[in-house]
Design a protein around this motif. Structure first.
Motif, PDB file in Angstrom:
ATOM      1  N   MET A 541      43.901  24.489  50.734  1.00 20.77           N
ATOM      2  CA  MET A 541      44.677  25.836  50.136  1.00 20.77           C
ATOM      3  C   MET A 541      44.266  25.971  48.667  1.00 20.77           C
ATOM      4  O   MET A 541      43.796  27.120  48.307  1.00 20.77           O
ATOM      5  CB  MET A 541      46.088  25.505  50.175  1.00 20.77           C
ATOM      6  N   MET A 542      43.915  25.036  48.084  1.00 24.02           N
ATOM      7  CA  MET A 542      43.445  25.207  46.842  1.00 24.02           C
ATOM      8  C   MET A 542      41.820  25.788  46.874  1.00 24.02           C
ATOM      9  O   MET A 542      41.306  26.625  46.129  1.00 24.02           O
ATOM     10  CB  MET A 542      43.209  23.924  45.879  1.00 24.02           C
ATOM     11  N   VAL A 543      41.056  25.390  47.811  1.00 22.62           N
ATOM     12  CA  VAL A 543      39.891  25.664  48.054  1.00 22.62           C
ATOM     13  C   VAL A 543      39.941  27.106  48.390  1.00 22.62           C
ATOM     14  O   VAL A 543      38.916  28.032  48.069  1.00 22.62           O
ATOM     15  CB  VAL A 543      38.967  24.984  49.048  1.00 22.62           C
ATOM     16  N   MET A 544      40.570  27.805  49.367  1.00 16.98           N
ATOM     17  CA  MET A 544      41.031  28.915  49.696  1.00 16.98           C
ATOM     18  C   MET A 544      41.251  29.759  48.599  1.00 16.98           C
ATOM     19  O   MET A 544      40.975  30.951  48.631  1.00 16.98           O
ATOM     20  CB  MET A 544      41.877  28.961  51.013  1.00 16.98           C
ATOM     21  N   LEU A 545      42.013  29.301  47.897  1.00 16.53           N
ATOM     22  CA  LEU A 545      42.510  30.331  46.551  1.00 16.53           C
ATOM     23  C   LEU A 545      41.488  30.684  45.772  1.00 16.53           C
ATOM     24  O   LEU A 545      41.192  31.579  45.331  1.00 16.53           O
ATOM     25  CB  LEU A 545      43.702  29.605  45.831  1.00 16.53           C
ATOM     26  N   VAL A 546      40.636  29.651  45.356  1.00 19.62           N
ATOM     27  CA  VAL A 546      39.101  29.825  44.784  1.00 19.62           C
ATOM     28  C   VAL A 546      38.282  30.940  45.372  1.00 19.62           C
ATOM     29  O   VAL A 546      37.553  31.663  44.938  1.00 19.62           O
ATOM     30  CB  VAL A 546      38.531  28.486  44.833  1.00 19.62           C
ATOM     31  N   VAL A 547      38.074  30.722  46.852  1.00 16.90           N
ATOM     32  CA  VAL A 547      37.551  31.683  47.564  1.00 16.90           C
ATOM     33  C   VAL A 547      37.932  32.704  47.442  1.00 16.90           C
ATOM     34  O   VAL A 547      37.562  34.006  47.177  1.00 16.90           O
ATOM     35  CB  VAL A 547      37.362  31.400  48.790  1.00 16.90           C
ATOM     36  N   ASP A 548      39.555  33.156  47.422  1.00 19.82           N
ATOM     37  CA  ASP A 548      39.995  34.441  47.382  1.00 19.82           C
ATOM     38  C   ASP A 548      39.712  34.965  45.957  1.00 19.82           C
ATOM     39  O   ASP A 548      39.621  36.321  46.067  1.00 19.82           O
ATOM     40  CB  ASP A 548      41.531  34.181  47.496  1.00 19.82           C
ATOM     41  N   GLY A 549      39.786  34.255  45.084  1.00 18.86           N
ATOM     42  CA  GLY A 549      39.614  34.764  43.504  1.00 18.86           C
ATOM     43  C   GLY A 549      38.020  35.114  43.484  1.00 18.86           C
ATOM     44  O   GLY A 549      37.909  36.104  42.922  1.00 18.86           O
ATOM     45  N   PHE A 550      37.031  34.623  44.198  1.00 19.51           N
ATOM     46  CA  PHE A 550      35.782  35.001  44.071  1.00 19.51           C
ATOM     47  C   PHE A 550      35.611  36.401  44.957  1.00 19.51           C
ATOM     48  O   PHE A 550      34.904  37.262  44.465  1.00 19.51           O
ATOM     49  CB  PHE A 550      34.826  34.066  44.554  1.00 19.51           C
ATOM     50  N   ILE A 551      36.253  36.460  45.977  1.00 18.63           N
ATOM     51  CA  ILE A 551      36.199  37.818  46.845  1.00 18.63           C
ATOM     52  C   ILE A 551      36.741  38.934  45.808  1.00 18.63           C
ATOM     53  O   ILE A 551      36.225  40.016  45.828  1.00 18.63           O
ATOM     54  CB  ILE A 551      37.182  37.559  48.054  1.00 18.63           C
ATOM     55  N   PHE A 552      38.018  38.694  45.317  1.00 18.59           N
ATOM     56  CA  PHE A 552      38.653  39.724  44.403  1.00 18.59           C
ATOM     57  C   PHE A 552      37.402  40.159  43.139  1.00 18.59           C
ATOM     58  O   PHE A 552      37.209  41.337  42.729  1.00 18.59           O
ATOM     59  CB  PHE A 552      39.872  39.526  43.871  1.00 18.59           C
ATOM     60  N   ILE A 553      36.915  39.097  42.630  1.00 16.22           N
ATOM     61  CA  ILE A 553      36.053  39.274  41.549  1.00 16.22           C
ATOM     62  C   ILE A 553      34.727  40.141  42.127  1.00 16.22           C
ATOM     63  O   ILE A 553      34.438  41.272  41.409  1.00 16.22           O
ATOM     64  CB  ILE A 553      35.305  37.991  41.097  1.00 16.22           C
ATOM     65  N   ILE A 554      34.229  40.046  43.257  1.00 10.52           N
ATOM     66  CA  ILE A 554      33.173  40.650  43.891  1.00 10.52           C
ATOM     67  C   ILE A 554      33.665  41.992  44.262  1.00 10.52           C
ATOM     68  O   ILE A 554      32.800  43.040  44.010  1.00 10.52           O
ATOM     69  CB  ILE A 554      32.734  40.207  45.011  1.00 10.52           C
ATOM     70  N   ILE A 555      34.967  42.438  44.670  1.00  8.73           N
ATOM     71  CA  ILE A 555      35.316  43.763  45.227  1.00  8.73           C
ATOM     72  C   ILE A 555      35.228  44.549  43.731  1.00  8.73           C
ATOM     73  O   ILE A 555      34.957  45.597  43.508  1.00  8.73           O
ATOM     74  CB  ILE A 555      36.585  43.627  45.674  1.00  8.73           C
ATOM     75  N   THR A 556      35.920  43.812  42.583  1.00 12.28           N
ATOM     76  CA  THR A 556      36.034  44.606  41.268  1.00 12.28           C
ATOM     77  C   THR A 556      34.772  44.803  40.813  1.00 12.28           C
ATOM     78  O   THR A 556      34.532  46.228  40.455  1.00 12.28           O
ATOM     79  CB  THR A 556      36.868  43.541  40.266  1.00 12.28           C
ATOM     80  N   TRP A 557      33.831  43.943  40.684  1.00 14.11           N
ATOM     81  CA  TRP A 557      32.261  44.020  40.230  1.00 14.11           C
ATOM     82  C   TRP A 557      31.698  45.495  41.055  1.00 14.11           C
ATOM     83  O   TRP A 557      31.038  46.271  40.370  1.00 14.11           O
ATOM     84  CB  TRP A 557      31.887  42.845  40.379  1.00 14.11           C
ATOM     85  N   TYR A 558      31.597  45.268  42.292  1.00 14.13           N
ATOM     86  CA  TYR A 558      31.193  46.284  43.142  1.00 14.13           C
ATOM     87  C   TYR A 558      31.477  47.631  43.190  1.00 14.13           C
ATOM     88  O   TYR A 558      30.896  48.637  42.868  1.00 14.13           O
ATOM     89  CB  TYR A 558      31.069  45.665  44.599  1.00 14.13           C
TER      90      TYR A 558
END
Length: 647
Positions: A541-558
């Motif tokens: 679950m911790m790994v998936m929360l890190v992955v989710d955070g990167f997904i939101f970062i990429i969406i924000t950046w793009y």
């Protein structure tokens, strides 16, 4: 030459240092600006701080207040055992003689003459003292040896009267002395393949009331086509209905789930602890155990060449019962794990709305454009927003972790603290991602609320379906791209880790030879399973929360790049694959001062060549004033600015 090269390197270092210091100065000013803006919104600030404190405080206040009432030490529990004969007599055997419950066919029905119209199996009433129970078996394949086995099975379930002196001694029911209960078995449903048998059973189970079909049996080749001498390893399948057939009125049961070796355990203690026979899904009440014991007797007698024994023979009698459950302690966190995720989700909802609204209002008021014109770096702008808003969420996380420690004393509190910090990171960047799609404050507030609730409803729907029929590890991990689902699984796992070392761990260590690290949750066991059937761990679950955070970062950046809003210049949709985006200071983009001056002079001459010189002074007949050009807005700007008529 070397001196010139040394001066060039030193000048580059000085330039890099100046850029870094400039970025820090920008960051400091932006944090100060966000702080002033936060102070000027006192109501939102109070809501952001008080809503989490109120919801979390009420929840933990109830758990701590009810802790003494709920948390108790329970002694080891031994369950009553009952006899199993492997034949028709098992149909009226009562596992729990104290409560008089658990029989496949309740013998009290015959005493009270209360046979219902929708009875499990086929029960026929001839008169007040004469009844007949009809059972049927389907089987595949219908080879000669399989038919022989089924005929032997038929004899074990065919008795003229189930009420013998031995049964009267085993069942504390006052049967009339002249009562007879006949049992007859039908084995006419033989099929060549298992699929044909299953199709027949599915069609037959469409009618539940008075249906005598008890089970379908699939024999392996070692039984249906035995070798000489026969194999010592024989296998067979017992196929039942996928839902519970033998149930009481108003009882609702979910389908059988045979993919799990152990039933899902939500709280400490024995599952269905109030039932002697184990309760749902009904291995005894549905007839599985009696058919299994009968088949074992028949196969032993056939392939060992033994004389078939009487169903009442003591040689075949076994005493069956549930595995004793060791002593355990019920803990309040087991109950709290069901509602804490909901409390946390709604506690952070106010922060999501405020973050989205603040960022979008800054764009709507053109403040961001002014700062960009003055040299504001894009990454500095987002870091300033992140620091200001994440600090507020960290405050709520600290309170949550401290209160959680009072009800999870066996676990390391830093593990839960880091887990909730990762979730708070996702909350912040989810708000950032939503804000990049919007250009107006009012639609932004609505979109933030709707988006946050969509994640929550997705979580509720998935978790309810997963509780009924657990999904595979892959499906669960994929759905954990929703941080709310990862939060739900994480809190449930926190409670299960906390209860390790009590009943669950001892039971598995004793009977399954699988021992887990007892003593709650620690950094050493975040990737260890809590039960053999639960592949998820808190580490996942911790790994998936890190992955989710990167997904939101990429969406924000793009989205920020292709839809900057206002008068910003949007990037191309494929900008991230262009070298000029990643290396803006490359050699191809560098132009010397001499070339720049030459290009400027050339542009001036071209402009002069297009200009017509007036030979005399003329009076203007038509004067054009206030001429301007309006560039078309993007689809997203019109949509989220509520300009629907211009779409």
């Amino acid at each position: 030459m070397s001196a010139l090269r040394h001066n060039t390197v030193r000048s580059r270092r000085a330039g890099s240092t100046d850029q870094t210091m400039g970025a820090f100065r920008q960051l400091r000013l932006l944090i100060w600006k966000n702080w002033i803006q936060q102070i000027r919104s006192p109501w939102f600030t109070l809501l952001e701080l008080l809503v989490p404190l109120f919801l979390v405080g009420i929840s933990f206040g109830l758990m701590i207040g009810l802790r003494d009432t709920y948390e108790k030490d329970h002694p080891a529990k031994n369950f009553h055992r009952w006899p199993v004969l492997g034949g028709g007599y098992d149909l009226i055997m009562i596992p729990d003689t104290n409560k008089m419950t658990g029989a496949i066919v309740d013998p009290l029905l015959f005493v009270d003459a209360s046979v219902s119209d929708c009875q499990f199996l086929k029960v026929t009433k001839n008169d007040d003292f004469s009844y007949e129970i009809g059972v049927a078996f389907a089987y595949a394949p219908n080879t000669t040896d399989a038919i022989d086995v089924m005929k032997m099975l038929q004899k074990r379930y065919s008795q003229d009267n189930l009420i013998s002196d031995a049964i009267r001694a085993l069942i504390p029911v006052g049967f009339p002395w002249n009562m007879t209960i006949k049992c007859s078995a039908d084995i006419s449903a033989g099929f060549a393949t298992e699929q044909e048998m299953v199709d027949y059973m599915v069609q037959s189970f469409g009618s539940q009331c008075g249906n005598p079909l008890l089970a379908g049996i699939v024999f392996s080749d070692e039984i249906s086509k035995p070798s000489n001498p026969p194999s010592r390893n024989m296998t067979y399948k017992i196929r039942l209905a996928n839902t519970k057939r033998n149930f009481q009125f108003m009882e609702v049961y979910t389908p059988w789930d045979t993919t799990l070796d152990f039933a899902t355990q939500y709280v400490s203690g024995p599952i269905n602890g109030g039932t002697v026979d184990g309760g749902y899904p009904g291995y005894w009440e549905e007839g599985f155990l009696t058919v299994q014991h009968a088949l074992n007797i028949v196969l032993r007698e056939k392939f060992r060449g033994l004389t078939p024994t009487d169903p009442l023979s003591l040689d075949n009698l076994i005493m069956i019962g549930r595995t004793p459950f060791p002593e355990y302690t019920s803990q309040i966190i087991e109950v709290g794990s069901f509602f804490l995720p909901v409390v946390i989700v709604f506690s952070f909802m106010t922060s999501v709305i405020y973050i989205v609204r603040s960022i979008v209002m800054e764009k709507e008021n053109r403040l961001k454009e002014y700062m960009r014109v003055m040299g504001l770096s894009q990454w500095v702008h987002w870091i300033a927003w992140f620091i200001m808003n994440y600090i507020k969420l960290v405050f709520a996380v600290i309170i949550l972790s401290v209160l959680l420690y009072f009800v999870m004393e066996n676990s390391n509190p830093t593990v839960a603290f880091v887990f909730f910090l990762l979730y708070a990171f996702n909350v912040t960047y989810f708000a950032f991602a939503v804000s990049t799609f919007l250009q107006s404050g009012t639609p932004a507030t609505l979109a933030a609320t709707v988006g946050w609730m969509l994640l929550y409803f997705w979580c509720v729907l998935f978790m309810s379906m997963d509780a009924q029929s657990p999904y595979s590890f892959t499906i669960r991990m994929i759905n954990c791209i929703n941080p709310d689902i990862a939060l739900n699984y994480g809190v449930l796992l926190l409670a299960q880790y906390e209860t390790q070392g009590n009943s669950t761990t001892t039971l598995f260590c004793r009977y399954r030879m699988m021992c887990f690290d007892a003593g709650g949750l620690n950094w050493s066991n975040v990737f260890e399973r809590v039960t053999p059937d639960e592949p998820l761990t808190l580490g996942h679950m911790m790994v998936m929360l890190v992955v989710d955070g990167f997904i939101f970062i990429i969406i924000t950046w793009y989205v920020e790049a292709v839809n900057p809003g206002g008068e910003g210049v949007p990037q191309k949709a494929w900008f991230f694959i262009l070298p000029s985006y990643w290396f803006p200071g490359g050699r191809k983009s560098q132009v010397s001062l001499v070339d720049q001056a030459a290009a400027f002079e050339k542009a001036v001459k071209q402009q002069q060549a297009r200009t017509e010189e007036l030979l005399e002074k003329l009076d203007a007949t038509v004067t054009i004033a206030g001429l301007s050009k309006t560039y078309g807005a993007s689809f997203f700007k019109k949509l989220f600015d509520c300009k629907f008529l211009n779409l």
